[in-house]
Design a protein around this motif. Sequence first.
Motif, PDB file in Angstrom:
ATOM      1  N   THR A  40      24.302  56.062  -0.257  1.00  0.00           N
ATOM      2  CA  THR A  40      25.138  56.553   0.833  1.00  0.00           C
ATOM      3  C   THR A  40      26.598  56.323   0.463  1.00  0.00           C
ATOM      4  O   THR A  40      26.934  55.337  -0.204  1.00  0.00           O
ATOM      5  N   TYR A  41      27.458  57.220   0.888  1.00  0.00           N
ATOM      6  CA  TYR A  41      28.856  57.117   0.483  1.00  0.00           C
ATOM      7  C   TYR A  41      29.771  57.706   1.557  1.00  0.00           C
ATOM      8  O   TYR A  41      29.351  58.469   2.434  1.00  0.00           O
ATOM      9  N   GLU A  73      26.263  61.608   2.575  1.00  0.00           N
ATOM     10  CA  GLU A  73      27.586  61.241   3.060  1.00  0.00           C
ATOM     11  C   GLU A  73      27.462  60.699   4.476  1.00  0.00           C
ATOM     12  O   GLU A  73      26.829  61.314   5.332  1.00  0.00           O
ATOM     13  N   MET A  74      28.085  59.550   4.720  1.00  0.00           N
ATOM     14  CA  MET A  74      28.018  58.901   6.023  1.00  0.00           C
ATOM     15  C   MET A  74      29.298  59.183   6.799  1.00  0.00           C
ATOM     16  O   MET A  74      30.406  59.076   6.267  1.00  0.00           O
ATOM     17  N   THR A  75      29.150  59.544   8.040  1.00  0.00           N
ATOM     18  CA  THR A  75      30.298  59.734   8.931  1.00  0.00           C
ATOM     19  C   THR A  75      30.056  58.914  10.195  1.00  0.00           C
ATOM     20  O   THR A  75      29.043  59.081  10.870  1.00  0.00           O
ATOM     21  N   GLY A  76      30.974  58.027  10.476  1.00  0.00           N
ATOM     22  CA  GLY A  76      30.837  57.198  11.667  1.00  0.00           C
ATOM     23  C   GLY A  76      29.979  55.964  11.474  1.00  0.00           C
ATOM     24  O   GLY A  76      29.862  55.145  12.381  1.00  0.00           O
ATOM     25  N   GLU A  77      29.354  55.812  10.310  1.00  0.00           N
ATOM     26  CA  GLU A  77      28.544  54.639  10.017  1.00  0.00           C
ATOM     27  C   GLU A  77      28.946  54.096   8.653  1.00  0.00           C
ATOM     28  O   GLU A  77      29.367  54.854   7.782  1.00  0.00           O
ATOM     29  N   PRO A  78      28.811  52.785   8.440  1.00  0.00           N
ATOM     30  CA  PRO A  78      29.169  52.212   7.137  1.00  0.00           C
ATOM     31  C   PRO A  78      28.299  52.787   6.025  1.00  0.00           C
ATOM     32  O   PRO A  78      27.090  52.946   6.182  1.00  0.00           O
ATOM     33  N   ALA A  79      28.941  53.113   4.900  1.00  0.00           N
ATOM     34  CA  ALA A  79      28.230  53.604   3.721  1.00  0.00           C
ATOM     35  C   ALA A  79      28.203  52.511   2.660  1.00  0.00           C
ATOM     36  O   ALA A  79      29.041  51.598   2.668  1.00  0.00           O
ATOM     37  N   ARG A 132      34.843  57.779  -8.945  1.00  0.00           N
ATOM     38  CA  ARG A 132      34.650  56.337  -9.000  1.00  0.00           C
ATOM     39  C   ARG A 132      33.943  55.871  -7.730  1.00  0.00           C
ATOM     40  O   ARG A 132      34.346  56.221  -6.613  1.00  0.00           O
ATOM     41  N   LEU A 133      32.891  55.095  -7.921  1.00  0.00           N
ATOM     42  CA  LEU A 133      32.136  54.534  -6.804  1.00  0.00           C
ATOM     43  C   LEU A 133      32.423  53.045  -6.697  1.00  0.00           C
ATOM     44  O   LEU A 133      32.293  52.304  -7.668  1.00  0.00           O
ATOM     45  N   PHE A 134      32.822  52.620  -5.489  1.00  0.00           N
ATOM     46  CA  PHE A 134      33.074  51.216  -5.212  1.00  0.00           C
ATOM     47  C   PHE A 134      32.096  50.750  -4.138  1.00  0.00           C
ATOM     48  O   PHE A 134      31.868  51.460  -3.148  1.00  0.00           O
ATOM     49  N   GLU A 135      31.537  49.572  -4.319  1.00  0.00           N
ATOM     50  CA  GLU A 135      30.715  48.999  -3.262  1.00  0.00           C
ATOM     51  C   GLU A 135      31.627  48.599  -2.107  1.00  0.00           C
ATOM     52  O   GLU A 135      32.619  47.887  -2.286  1.00  0.00           O
ATOM     53  N   ARG A 136      31.274  49.086  -0.934  1.00  0.00           N
ATOM     54  CA  ARG A 136      32.122  48.806   0.219  1.00  0.00           C
ATOM     55  C   ARG A 136      32.197  47.293   0.489  1.00  0.00           C
ATOM     56  O   ARG A 136      33.276  46.745   0.787  1.00  0.00           O
TER      57      ARG A 136
END
Length: 206
Positions: A40-41, A73-79, A132-136
């Motif tokens: 999820t991102y 893709e997440m909208t309104g929720e943590p990814a 680039r992907l970063f862990e939230r």
Amino acid sequence: MVKAILICAALAAASLSGCAGPSAEVHTASSAAARQGERTYAITRMPSQAASADQPRFEAAVRDELAKNGFIEMTGEPARYLLSIAYDTRPATIGVGVNDMKDCAPSGCGRQSEPPFSLFGGRAYRHSLTLRLFERASGQEVYKVSAVMSDRDADPLHAMPALAKSALAKFPFDAPPDWHVKLRTDKASGALDVVSVKPVQARSQP
């Protein structure tokens, strides 16, 4: 000498014409974390990107390819991931090979830092895309992939679908870090298809 230059210039021009289908060079760096867990991102933008009219179309091309790799893709929720998208188009120099008047094979032409003339009146452009992907949770970068290609179209939106498809032709790319992705355009639908994804062999040291 002039004949040799013209032959090699024609070969260089043919490689940009798209007659054999577009291709891109891909470079990756990843961690084991990119292979595990949910996909999820959420897209994060720089201030300059937020003001760009082209940015939504760049993101749409990437979003489509991510979905094919199981990303949501997440909208309104943590990814799990924050996704950074960087894109660049600039004029590119085509090195023109100069060997001799008798022979100028593609692999045997010497290189010049600047071409002696504009090849057939057209300028080449270098397009690049970096994801680039970063862990939230931790802020750690867990995956980075860059795709680069050249053509004769200055419009960055023209190259974007090919770059997005190349950068995400595999996820994640395994070692080695450098890959060559070949594409082709379906004559009926106009859609891009991946023809091959091959690792670039490291050159042996002399």
